[in-house]
Design a protein around this motif. Structure first.
Motif, short mmCIF file in Angstrom:
data_model
loop_
_atom_site.label_atom_id
_atom_site.label_comp_id
_atom_site.label_asym_id
_atom_site.label_seq_id
_atom_site.Cartn_x
_atom_site.Cartn_y
_atom_site.Cartn_z
N HIS A 128 5.16 3.64 -6.75
CA HIS A 128 5.55 2.91 -7.96
C HIS A 128 5.66 1.41 -7.72
O HIS A 128 5.80 0.63 -8.68
N LEU A 129 5.58 0.98 -6.45
CA LEU A 129 5.68 -0.44 -6.12
C LEU A 129 4.42 -0.98 -5.46
O LEU A 129 4.33 -2.18 -5.19
N ALA A 130 3.45 -0.11 -5.18
CA ALA A 130 2.26 -0.49 -4.44
C ALA A 130 1.14 -0.96 -5.37
O ALA A 130 1.01 -0.48 -6.50
N GLN A 131 0.34 -1.89 -4.86
CA GLN A 131 -0.84 -2.34 -5.60
C GLN A 131 -2.08 -1.53 -5.25
O GLN A 131 -3.03 -1.47 -6.03
N TRP A 132 -2.06 -0.89 -4.07
CA TRP A 132 -3.24 -0.15 -3.60
C TRP A 132 -2.80 1.16 -2.95
O TRP A 132 -1.67 1.28 -2.46
N TRP A 186 0.83 -1.21 0.00
CA TRP A 186 0.00 0.00 0.00
C TRP A 186 0.86 1.25 0.00
O TRP A 186 2.00 1.24 0.46
N CYS A 187 0.26 2.34 -0.51
CA CYS A 187 0.85 3.66 -0.38
C CYS A 187 -0.23 4.60 0.16
O CYS A 187 -1.42 4.27 0.17
N GLN A 188 0.20 5.78 0.59
CA GLN A 188 -0.69 6.73 1.26
C GLN A 188 -0.92 7.95 0.37
O GLN A 188 0.02 8.70 0.09
N GLY A 189 -2.16 8.15 -0.09
CA GLY A 189 -2.49 9.27 -0.97
C GLY A 189 -3.05 10.44 -0.19
O GLY A 189 -4.27 10.67 -0.23
N TYR A 190 -2.19 11.16 0.50
CA TYR A 190 -2.61 12.33 1.28
C TYR A 190 -2.14 13.64 0.64
O TYR A 190 -2.93 14.43 0.15
N SER A 191 -0.84 13.87 0.64
CA SER A 191 -0.29 15.17 0.21
C SER A 191 -0.60 15.46 -1.25
O SER A 191 -0.63 14.55 -2.10
N LEU A 204 -14.98 15.45 2.82
CA LEU A 204 -13.88 14.58 2.44
C LEU A 204 -14.26 13.12 2.67
O LEU A 204 -15.02 12.81 3.58
N SER A 205 -13.73 12.23 1.84
CA SER A 205 -13.98 10.80 2.01
C SER A 205 -12.66 10.04 1.84
O SER A 205 -11.71 10.52 1.24
N TYR A 206 -12.65 8.82 2.39
CA TYR A 206 -11.44 8.00 2.46
C TYR A 206 -11.66 6.79 1.57
O TYR A 206 -12.49 5.92 1.88
N LEU A 207 -10.94 6.73 0.45
CA LEU A 207 -11.14 5.67 -0.54
C LEU A 207 -9.91 4.76 -0.63
O LEU A 207 -8.78 5.19 -0.41
N LEU A 208 -10.17 3.50 -0.98
CA LEU A 208 -9.11 2.53 -1.25
C LEU A 208 -9.07 2.31 -2.76
O LEU A 208 -10.05 1.83 -3.34
N VAL A 209 -7.96 2.68 -3.38
CA VAL A 209 -7.90 2.76 -4.84
C VAL A 209 -6.88 1.77 -5.39
O VAL A 209 -5.70 1.80 -5.01
N PRO A 210 -7.29 0.88 -6.32
CA PRO A 210 -6.31 0.00 -6.97
C PRO A 210 -5.40 0.81 -7.88
O PRO A 210 -5.86 1.67 -8.64
N MET A 211 -4.09 0.55 -7.81
CA MET A 211 -3.13 1.32 -8.60
C MET A 211 -2.99 0.80 -10.02
O MET A 211 -2.61 1.55 -10.93
N ASP A 212 -3.25 -0.47 -10.23
CA ASP A 212 -3.08 -1.07 -11.55
C ASP A 212 -4.36 -0.92 -12.37
O ASP A 212 -5.16 -1.85 -12.49
N GLN A 213 -4.56 0.28 -12.90
CA GLN A 213 -5.71 0.55 -13.75
C GLN A 213 -5.36 1.71 -14.68
O GLN A 213 -4.45 2.51 -14.40
N PRO A 214 -6.07 1.84 -15.80
CA PRO A 214 -5.72 2.87 -16.80
C PRO A 214 -5.73 4.30 -16.27
O PRO A 214 -4.99 5.14 -16.78
N SER A 244 -9.88 9.93 -13.92
CA SER A 244 -11.08 9.09 -13.94
C SER A 244 -10.76 7.66 -13.48
O SER A 244 -11.29 6.68 -14.02
N ALA A 245 -9.88 7.55 -12.50
CA ALA A 245 -9.62 6.26 -11.87
C ALA A 245 -10.86 5.84 -11.08
O ALA A 245 -11.64 6.69 -10.63
N ARG A 246 -11.03 4.55 -10.87
CA ARG A 246 -12.27 4.07 -10.26
C ARG A 246 -11.99 3.14 -9.06
O ARG A 246 -10.98 2.43 -9.03
N THR A 247 -12.93 3.17 -8.12
CA THR A 247 -12.91 2.24 -7.01
C THR A 247 -14.30 2.08 -6.44
O THR A 247 -15.16 2.97 -6.61
N THR A 248 -14.52 0.98 -5.77
CA THR A 248 -15.80 0.75 -5.09
C THR A 248 -15.65 0.79 -3.57
O THR A 248 -16.61 0.58 -2.84
#
Length: 376
Positions: free
Chosen positions: A164-168, A124-129, A185-195, A218-222
């Motif tokens: 660059h090494l994380a899957q999520w 995992w990586c942290q998408g904050y900053s 604000l909302s807290y999402l878990l996003v897959p990195m391997d997508q277009p 336009s990355a997507r997650t559920t």
């Protein structure tokens, strides 16, 4: 022998027995500024830890952990550092997201994400900053809008360690148009391997590229953790896990660096200078004070003080190393020396993980009870 002493002996013996063979070559590798070192081999080491039950120590047993006490976790991290075991690659999942999901996630989210974290299968990586929201996290502008059962994410994150090494990625995004600061604000878990996800490594002064820019188009997650619009509370829960028992192990590493610097100063004769001897003595005293403060405040608001103290101490150690080296510290060959790398990378210690300025605000407002700083 007390139970805690027995636990320490068990950890020490296991590390001695298992940091052998191919794993012996990993001693001392990795860590801030050096994450590129033997990364694949360190993943295998982490998986070996997992198979032996040494990952996720503080997680409850029902979620795959050992249910270890804070004292046991401190002991583990101290012994891990004393053994010069390689830096872990699964920190963001194991120490940050996992505890957050245990505290605030749904049963389905725990079932989906906790086992791969514990087994070191998904990183995992942290998408904050963001470019306009570094330490001022409430200013994030990366947005997400609903499209049926999915969230569509657009925006940019920056300084994203190991993206660059994380899957999520667990990301804080704005899901209410027109909202400001902590609201919307909302807290999402996003897959990195997508277009819709592009990762661009950022080359650092030390030559590595463990930080990254991440662009969402336009990355997507559920996967939404907590309620929509409640992302600030979830994000603060994650940050609350950031400075825990591992900090004591980090300080064991600091002591090793200081001891090596003192040895260098003695071998080169620099230690004969009374001014330099006083500076190195003060550094050792500062390290002892840091340890006792961390032990006393490990579960409280004092974590901000601890971060402020260790970051400035470590940056000061890098500067002191350059003084010990003298003119030789200005010369480089094909690669930086360990002391040059320490000096350069520790410039960032007082910025990442919450800058000095932000830590002082937290201490003033939450610990000392001073009036809040005026914000736009």
């Amino acid at each position: 022998m007390t139970p805690l002493e027995e636990f320490r002996a068990t950890v020490r013996e296991w590390l001695a027995d298992n940091l052998s063979g191919d794993f012996a070559a990993l001693r001392g590798l990795g860590g801030p500024g050096r994450e590129h070192e033997a990364f694949d081999e360190r993943i295998e080491w982490d998986r070996h830890l997992a198979e032996s039950g040494w990952t996720c120590l503080g997680w409850p047993p029902e979620h795959g952990g050992r249910g270890a006490s804070i004292e046991e976790r401190v002991v583990f991290h101290e012994e891990y550092a004393r053994a010069a075991a390689p830096a872990r690659v699964s920190h963001f999942g194991e120490e940050l997201l996992g505890p957050t999901l245990i505290a605030l996630g749904t049963p389905e989210q725990r079932q989906r994400f906790l086992p791969p974290i514990r087994q070191v299968i998904e990183l995992w990586c942290q998408g904050y900053s963001e470019p306009g929201a570094g330490s001022d996290l409430a200013s994030v502008s990366t947005s997400a809008v609903r499209d049926g059962d999915e969230w569509v994410i657009t925006g940019q994150k920056v300084w994203t360690s190991l993206a660059h090494l994380a899957q999520w990625c667990f990301a804080l995004v704005r899901t209410e148009p027109g909202s400001k600061r902590h609201a919307g604000l909302s807290y999402l878990l996003v897959p990195m391997d997508q277009p819709g996800v592009e990762v661009r490594p950022i080359e650092q002064l030390t030559g590595g590229s463990e930080f990254n820019e991440v662009f969402f188009s336009s990355a997507r997650t559920t996967h939404l953790v907590g309620e929509e619009g409640d992302g600030w509370r979830v994000a603060m829960t994650t940050l609350g896990f950031e400075r825990g028992a591992a900090m004591l192990g980090q300080q064991v590493g600091f002591r090793r660096e200081l001891d090596a610097l003192i040895t260098l100063a003695r071998d080169t004769g620099v230690l004969d200078d009374p001014v330099m001897r006083e500076k190195l003595t003060r550094a050792r005293i500062g390290l002892d004070v840091m340890r006792w403060h961390a032990l006393r405040t490990i579960d409280g608001e004092g974590a901000s003080v601890t971060k402020l103290v260790w970051a400035n101490w470590h940056r000061g150690l890098g500067e002191l190393a350059m003084e010990v080296l003298g003119a030789a510290g200005m010369a480089t060959g094909d690669d930086l020396s360990e002391w040059q790398r320490l000096f350069l990378f520790t410039r960032a210690d007082t910025i990442y993980g919450g800058s000095n300025e932000i830590q002082r605000n937290i201490i003033a407002e939450r610990v000392l009870g001073l009036p809040r700083e005026a914000r736009a």
